[in-house]
Design an enzyme around this catalytic site. Structure first.
Site, PDB file in Angstrom:
ATOM      1  N   LYS A  27       0.825  -1.198   0.000  1.00  0.00           N
ATOM      2  CA  LYS A  27       0.000   0.000   0.000  1.00  0.00           C
ATOM      3  C   LYS A  27       0.865   1.256   0.000  1.00  0.00           C
ATOM      4  O   LYS A  27       0.627   2.184  -0.781  1.00  0.00           O
ATOM      5  CB  LYS A  27      -0.903  -0.031   1.240  1.00  0.00           C
ATOM      6  N   ARG A  96      -3.005   3.017   8.745  1.00  0.00           N
ATOM      7  CA  ARG A  96      -3.338   1.711   8.179  1.00  0.00           C
ATOM      8  C   ARG A  96      -2.087   0.847   8.108  1.00  0.00           C
ATOM      9  O   ARG A  96      -0.984   1.359   7.924  1.00  0.00           O
ATOM     10  CB  ARG A  96      -3.828   1.850   6.730  1.00  0.00           C
ATOM     11  N   GLY A 105      -8.507  -7.166   4.930  1.00  0.00           N
ATOM     12  CA  GLY A 105      -9.317  -7.373   6.125  1.00  0.00           C
ATOM     13  C   GLY A 105      -8.557  -7.960   7.287  1.00  0.00           C
ATOM     14  O   GLY A 105      -9.095  -8.118   8.379  1.00  0.00           O
ATOM     15  N   MET A 107      -5.586  -6.813   8.602  1.00  0.00           N
ATOM     16  CA  MET A 107      -4.887  -5.870   9.468  1.00  0.00           C
ATOM     17  C   MET A 107      -5.859  -4.759   9.855  1.00  0.00           C
ATOM     18  O   MET A 107      -6.857  -4.523   9.193  1.00  0.00           O
ATOM     19  CB  MET A 107      -3.687  -5.289   8.719  1.00  0.00           C
ATOM     20  N   ARG A 340      -3.522  -1.302  -6.092  1.00  0.00           N
ATOM     21  CA  ARG A 340      -2.777  -2.551  -5.965  1.00  0.00           C
ATOM     22  C   ARG A 340      -3.217  -3.482  -7.092  1.00  0.00           C
ATOM     23  O   ARG A 340      -4.280  -3.278  -7.682  1.00  0.00           O
ATOM     24  CB  ARG A 340      -3.003  -3.208  -4.609  1.00  0.00           C
ATOM     25  N   HIS A 455     -16.521  -7.948   1.837  1.00  0.00           N
ATOM     26  CA  HIS A 455     -15.525  -8.871   2.376  1.00  0.00           C
ATOM     27  C   HIS A 455     -15.703 -10.283   1.816  1.00  0.00           C
ATOM     28  O   HIS A 455     -14.769 -10.915   1.333  1.00  0.00           O
ATOM     29  CB  HIS A 455     -15.617  -8.896   3.908  1.00  0.00           C
ATOM     30  N   SER A 763       8.655 -44.390 -12.493  1.00  0.00           N
ATOM     31  CA  SER A 763       7.589 -43.434 -12.223  1.00  0.00           C
ATOM     32  C   SER A 763       7.482 -43.316 -10.708  1.00  0.00           C
ATOM     33  O   SER A 763       7.270 -44.308 -10.021  1.00  0.00           O
ATOM     34  CB  SER A 763       6.276 -43.932 -12.825  1.00  0.00           C
ATOM     35  N   ASP A 768       2.737 -43.149  -1.939  1.00  0.00           N
ATOM     36  CA  ASP A 768       3.274 -44.190  -1.071  1.00  0.00           C
ATOM     37  C   ASP A 768       4.672 -43.840  -0.584  1.00  0.00           C
ATOM     38  O   ASP A 768       5.041 -44.162   0.548  1.00  0.00           O
ATOM     39  CB  ASP A 768       3.295 -45.541  -1.804  1.00  0.00           C
ATOM     40  N   CYS A 830       3.654 -40.065 -10.854  1.00  0.00           N
ATOM     41  CA  CYS A 830       2.224 -40.298 -11.002  1.00  0.00           C
ATOM     42  C   CYS A 830       1.496 -40.218  -9.671  1.00  0.00           C
ATOM     43  O   CYS A 830       0.348 -40.597  -9.567  1.00  0.00           O
ATOM     44  CB  CYS A 830       1.968 -41.645 -11.676  1.00  0.00           C
ATOM     45  N   TYR A 850       8.320 -36.206 -17.225  1.00  0.00           N
ATOM     46  CA  TYR A 850       6.904 -35.832 -17.218  1.00  0.00           C
ATOM     47  C   TYR A 850       6.319 -35.918 -15.825  1.00  0.00           C
ATOM     48  O   TYR A 850       6.881 -36.570 -14.943  1.00  0.00           O
ATOM     49  CB  TYR A 850       6.098 -36.719 -18.181  1.00  0.00           C
TER      50      TYR A 850
END
Lengths: 891, 891
Positions: A27, A96, A105, A107, A340, A455, A763, A768, A830, A850
């Site tokens: 800001k 601010r 919202g 701060m 912003r 909000h 792969s 797991d 995968c 890949y």
């Protein structure tokens, strides 16, 4: 010369600029940059984030800070001709927070600071508006009391309500200047009672109290929660912006508003926003009064509107991105309070990026980097089926697009609790930062009040979550856990469906359809594909899934789970017979029944993936998963197989395992029952030669799961190769194929050099691999993993985003060892991490060929892979230069 | 010059020597060495192991082999004055296998080779014994038919039985020369019928057939099984020994026998063995006739006996180790047929090694290396309680010491099957190599026939398994699955107990007592301790266990599992209340009850380990393990706690986990219930200060289990440190302590550098580390792991001996990473691998400070650690020189 802790902006003497976001916050840097380029901002100054860090470390301010603040205050007084804390024309300021990253919202903000019993009178005189002066004062006391001194806002509201009741009026605006003066007194008494100290009258004390409150608010639980969700470091700290107050509530020639340089929902290049006449900014954001569309301002205050139009265009061109602006018109004078980068939906992000390339504002690599991969999720998820029968209860504002069904809950705690195990829709009168934890888990958000910039709307868009806002027809009855609308009553736990794209609120669950792929989306994905080096495949078990994935750009199947086919129709009976046979002959009979079914499945998948590789994993799960569980199922199977029930139950129980995840599964099945591997290989190769005969180009990659030793792979591979030869000979036709393995056990990664000697590809089964590396069962982790994430013991759920420091080490080791033995070893992944952008960046760095992910995440993976390549210093220079040159040539 | 494939021995022209075991096999090298030093051996030659390897690779012999064999045969003819395949004095030979390592009974042997219808007549004439000649011939045809041509021996036996029946006689020896001639004819007819080829009459064809059979026998399943059990490489191959036949069955001036230079059961320095007059060697080994003690030979054939005494002494001095000899006396002439290092019990190994040091034969480092650590197991296991009431059924020969109880089984398959899940005793008339797989799993072996050197006795001693042999009073009734002795009938499945030290066979199960530690054992352990660099601790959960371990030389406790204490007495109720409390207050009340009990346990352990470190692991197992399982237990607990049964059952079920091994356990409990960590730490520190006040020297090492991230350890350590300070302050006394962690998850090993920053020690939990690295649940591995070992997919069970290639890599990585951060980081291992000699060698190499194992394995670990140090090239030179000098000085 001492360190500079305070940066002045405004009046042609601005000290900071837009690049100083680390030091001044987003800001502050925005205000400085606006001032620098001649956009009207109220003069003020920014206290740096460094001061916040120093303060939070030692709870004291660095030497010289007070002097620098005093000097900056003097410059503001000079620029405005007003005096802070006195004089005829008292200077009021806003205080601010402003961190490096926007945290809406989260701060706290103080307005109208500098008012006391003396300055309020001067203000009344200077503005010739006593009511305004006292309204400002009472707002200040309320806000300061709440935010700095910790007196709940609701206690002040109660005093207002009492006063309104006493006066017999409904609206705050109906209260007179006297009412407001008395209320201010009552507020100060309340504060004194609660805190044991009189309300501070000295504006300097007010200022320093507010500064400290901003710094302290960096560490509130809700700020921390937001940072955690958004991956923002706790170490950044916030700046404090002290800015001359300008008033949108000085009468009908005053206004305040929030606007976007482009539509943040759709990305359309229209000036978009809302304003309120005679109001302060908080009124817009809180959604307490319904604002007007920004275009109406052209009628109400045409001059200020033209100035605003010019300013927004200047700012967008200057920042080369869509901006989110806050402005105030004080007695006809326009002031920009904030600019912003605009938060936007995924759809908007794509369209804005693509159109800005067309407009010559940004290059295509910038466009690709402008869209966060996760944002595409919103574009890709199914939408409400337009042809479905939908009982529309009401229509609100289409505040954040997408669709969601869930059970109604009325407060954030209930949302957090129920939402952990079932879909919920959070229904609120209006939302506030206190609702954040409930909004995170809800599938969608419905509010009765507030506009497109309320909000609820802003937060929902930021999270890519569907939201319908300001559905004013809804009558809430939270106490009884229900709401009514149009004669219908909906109770807590009832199903509703939100359509955030149209604003419809629908009773019950509505079926969904696949999303339409827009032209900007297709163009962006094409650009992304030019940059990425990682291929993207999909995990698909059926021809239908494969087709969807291909439409989304999948370049093959990275994981086809054969066992999922086992559950279809009455196949499960043959599977169960195979498992329970107890001897090779019995197994062979059941396998002979399964063979043509599996072959048919593979034919369908090969056709859908014509020309692309298809990785098929051999049977993986513990056999117990296929067996009947309850008494009824066992009896049913007993009738079918002729095995007596007690015997059947005993055989089923014999398959029970203490830790099935670590049990008799994966290639261990293929080793103990080589006939199963044989049957599956036969189905694959027969399907391959059959479709090859139709002219389909096919390349099966057969994947052996849960390999822990090279010897396991060697033996399974021998079977596969033998079957292949037999099938090819019988068919008089050969197809290319590969045999490889999952790397999903630590031991496989540790001995990847030995395994690579037997494998044509690896792969990574990161699901797991994460379970075994952490010693963590995904099924059981719910007891402690959420706590671990919450307490910061681990930075994120390792099943969602790869644990790079642990599991990632094994992945890198396996890549290095494997490629050390076989330079051209094909490497893929995968696990579900294949669709996670952060993990994809890691896989790119590790040198994989890949990633493979679920069909709907394929575009996300493509974009993430492009980001990874664009951010890779090893690739950056030549590629970027080339692309930039192409862009320049196209201009 | 061509390669030498054949080595002649005998007649002062011996070409090989005792060091050539790799090339000539143990037997061939022994024969060569005996011949070289002047011990009488029958002349012969050895075909090298290299030929076996070449043959098994290509199924053909290297060039020049036939010529070398012919030339060696000619030298044998010259040395003996006999002619192979003809002449008046035909040369008969034995053909035996002989590998690098002794494999008793595993390889096949042919005797009397060279006989045919022509030579048998010459033999009869030369020996003036027609019956002997035909008996030799029929034995040869039977043996050759069985071993080389694959006609089962039982078929020949049937023909003999028919002949005996026809003749009305009982013993083989009652058959006349004519009977034997006819039998030989019948044998040859049988062979021709079965094989479709006439029995080979040409001695050259016989010789090459036998050679090939020896080579082929290297790869029989039973040979492979033996090698697997004994860790012998499949690549070594066997030599073939062709040796002049000498006959112990040429009348009463002939004999054959097996003897040991020292008692192989006790190690006592006495000449020990057995012989049979007028018999061939196979009669002794097979246990078909009961042999006489060797001392009786002094009466029967005093001259030969004196020669044998001289030879055995010469051989033991020469080889500097106790020898196992085979000899034959042919018409008064002694021939040694074999010498090899004697297999011996653990007790004997220790005594022989120690006494040989006293005799100046070997150095103390040699003595330490002479005893295999696993051999100590026999000395350390409990013995039968002498005071217990034992119903002795009969007494046989004390063939292999120790004691064992088990259920009776009558065949090796039943033993293998039942023995997998319950203790069995294999009861056999006599054993043969076909019984090996059953002997491996049986707790003990009982035979009715055979002596101290019978197959059963030799194999059982080799495996350190208790054996009672030749219990002749037993009447077997295998068909009905029972045996009778002294009026008592014992059926399959009944319990019996064997005392291999005394030969007693006892009905039922008999309690055991701790073994006595002999003086030689104590001396050997002292020597071992001088060499080793690894410390040896024990895993002990009670003061009693701790005391036992200390007696065995434990230098501290490496793992004290606090949860084992939870099951004692009625503590489990308090534990269950703690778990089911559902809130911190309820837990606190239950913990307050547990605290004094745990404190008392720790006090006892600290006292028992006065002066030594004690590593205490915080609560580790999933809480579910402590909860009641059945309905009865739940009802009992419901009454105790007042929680209604359905509610209690629901709470118990809520603790169920899909994969408890990977679930809510280890430090995850301490993180979610910090109060449990607090209580345990308090109990530990209060116990420590209490016993310190008594003058006990105490150093608790608190171990946090299942750490996956440094942060977990950091948080648990913070609690422990806080509690320590509080306890020390209250007590006005401090004790030294350490806080460290288990490394039992792959992730812990991978991030050991981060974890080391928070740890004062690491202890490798190799059980769990093996489970997670392999993705292998120990509880469930029974379905496939035995098959994996059997098929050679993995070389051994990774839970018994560390998987060095996989799990070992993680251990080394963790050591390197940990010490990289903290040079003095203490490293230990407390998994069951801490008692496995091969694993200990690895841990020594990895630089660990200590291993920890069960109390009874402490001496094994001490000896294994000494071996590791003695075999460590990094340590070898200076240490050995020093020790050898000490030995020389002591001489």
């Amino acid at each position: 010369m001492p360190d500079q802790y305070v940066y002045f902006f405004g009046a042609g003497q601005t000290e900071g600029n837009g690049r100083m976001k680390d030091l001044l916050g987003g800001k502050g840097a925005g205000l400085a940059e606006m001032a620098r380029i001649g956009v009207p901002v109220p003069p003020g100054f920014t206290i740096t984030t460094e001061v916040c860090r120093l303060y939070l470390q030692g709870h004291s301010y660095p030497g010289g800070l007070h002097e620098q603040v005093a000097s900056a205050t003097a410059r503001v007084e000079e620029a405005t001709g007003k005096t802070f804390g006195g004089g005829d024309n008292p200077l009021l300021v806003s205080v601010r927070s402003g961190a490096r990253f926007s945290m809406p919202g989260m701060m706290d903000t103080i307005l109208n600071l500098g008012l006391n019993d003396a300055t309020v009178a001067s203000l009344a005189t200077a503005t010739e508006n006593e009511r305004f002066a006292w309204d400002s004062y009472r707002r200040f006391v309320q806000m300061y009391g709440d935010v700095v001194l910790g007196v709940p806002s609701t206690d002040f509201e109660r005093l207002i309500d009492e006063r309104k009741e006493a006066r017999g009026v409904k609206e705050d605006t109906d209260l007179s200047a006297d009412d407001l003066r008395e209320l201010t007194g009552a507020f100060k008494t309340l504060v004194a009672e609660r805190t044991g100290e009189p309300f501070p009258d000295d504006p300097q004390a007010q200022l320093w109290g507010a500064i400290e409150a901003v710094f302290r608010s960096w560490d509130t639980p809700r700020a921390k929660a937001y940072r955690k969700v958004n991956g923002i470091s706790d170490d950044l700290g916030t700046a404090v912006n002290v800015c001359t107050m300008v008033f949108g509530n000085m009468g009908d020639d005053s206004a305040t508003g929030v606007c976007f340089t482009r539509d943040p929902s759709t990305g359309e290049r229209v000036f978009y926003g809302e304003f309120l006449v005679n109001a302060q900014g908080e009124d817009v954001v809180a959604g307490i009064r319904d604002p007007l569309p920004i275009a109406r301002m052209a009628e109400v205050m045409p001059i200020a509107y033209q100035e605003l139009l010019d300013a927004q265009e200047k700012l967008e061109r200057h920042f080369r991105d869509a901006q989110d602006l806050e402005f105030t018109v004080e007695r006809g004078h326009l002031f920009l309070l904030q600019t912003r980068s605009a938060k936007r939906t995924g759809r908007a992000a794509v369209r804005i990026a693509v159109e800005m390339v067309d407009e010559g504002l940004i290059s295509i690599d910038e466009a690709v980097l402008r869209v966060a991969p996760e944002q595409l999720d919103q574009l890709l998820h199914p939408m409400l089926d337009p042809s479905a029968d939908a009982k529309v209860l009401t229509t609100g504002l289409p505040a954040s697009p997408g669709a969601a069904s869930g059970k109604v809950v009325f407060n954030p705690d209930a949302a957090a609790e129920r939402g952990a195990h079932e879909p919920v829709i959070l229904v609120r009168r209006e939302t506030s930062p206190e609702d954040f934890h409930g909004m995170v888990v809800a599938r969608g958000i419905l509010t009765c009040r507030g506009g497109m910039t309320s909000h609820a709307a802003v937060v929902a868009r930021g999270m890519g979550k569907c939201c319908v806002a300001g559905a004013g027809a809804i009558e809430m009855d939270e106490a009884r856990g229900r709401f009514s609308v149009g004669g219908e009553t909906v109770s807590e736990g009832d199903w509703i469906t939100l359509d955030g794209t149209t604003g419809r609120v629908i009773l019950g669950q509505v079926p969904t359809v696949d999303p339409e792929l827009t032209e900007p989306f297709m163009r962006l994905m094409e650009w992304a594909d030019q940059f990425r080096t990682l291929k993207v495949r999909t995990n698909a078990d059926t021809p239908a899934d494969a087709a969807v994935a291909r439409k989304f750009g999948a370049e093959g199947i990275g994981l086809c789970r054969t066992e999922h086919m086992f559950f279809e129709g009455d196949r499960i009976d043959a599977v169960r017979e195979m498992i329970l046979a107890g001897n090779p002959t019995g197994r062979a009979i059941a396998e002979a029944r399964l063979l043509p079914m599996q072959r048919g499945d593979f034919e369908g998948i090969f056709r859908a993936m014509d020309g692309l590789p298809v990785t098929i994993r051999l049977l993986d799960p513990p056999l117990h998963e296929f067996l009947p569980q309850g008494d009824a199922e066992i009896k049913h199977l007993s009738r079918k197989t002729g095995i007596p029930t007690p015997q059947l139950r005993a055989r089923v129980e014999a398959h029970h395992e203490a830790n099935p995840m670590l049990g008799h599964r994966g290639c261990r099945l293929g080793i103990t029952y080589p006939d199963i591997t044989w049957m599956q290989a036969q189905a694959i190769f027969e399907a391959a030669v059959n479709v090859a005969a139709e002219g389909v180009s096919v390349c099966p990659e057969i994947m052996v799961p849960l390999v822990g030793t090279a010897e396991e792979l060697k033996r399974q591979r021998r079977i596969v190769d033998e079957v292949a030869e037999e099938v090819f000979e019988n068919a008089g036709r050969r197809v290319d194929y590969m045999v490889g393995t999952m790397i999903e056990l630590p031991r496989a990664a540790l001995t990847a050099d030995e395994i690579a000697a037997e494998a044509q590809f690896f792969s990574f089964g990161t699901n797991d691999l994460t379970q075994t590396t952490f010693g963590l069962s995904r099924d059981d982790a719910g007891r402690f993993l959420p706590l671990y994430v919450e307490q910061g013991i681990i930075p994120h759920d390792p099943f969602q985003s790869l644990d790079i420091g642990g599991v990632g080490k094994l992945v890198e080791m396996a890549c290095r060892l494997g490629r050390g033995v076989k330079e051209d070893l094909k490497l893929g992944i995968c696990g579900e991490h294949g669709g996670d952008p952060k993990s994809i960046e890691f896989f790119h760095g590790a040198g994989l060929n890949y990633v493979s992910c679920s069909p709907y995440r394929v575009p996300i993976a493509r974009l993430a892979a492009a980001h990874a390549a664009l951010n890779d210093p090893r690739l950056k220079e030549p590629r970027m230069v080339q692309k930039r040159e192409e862009l320049a040539a196209a201009d």
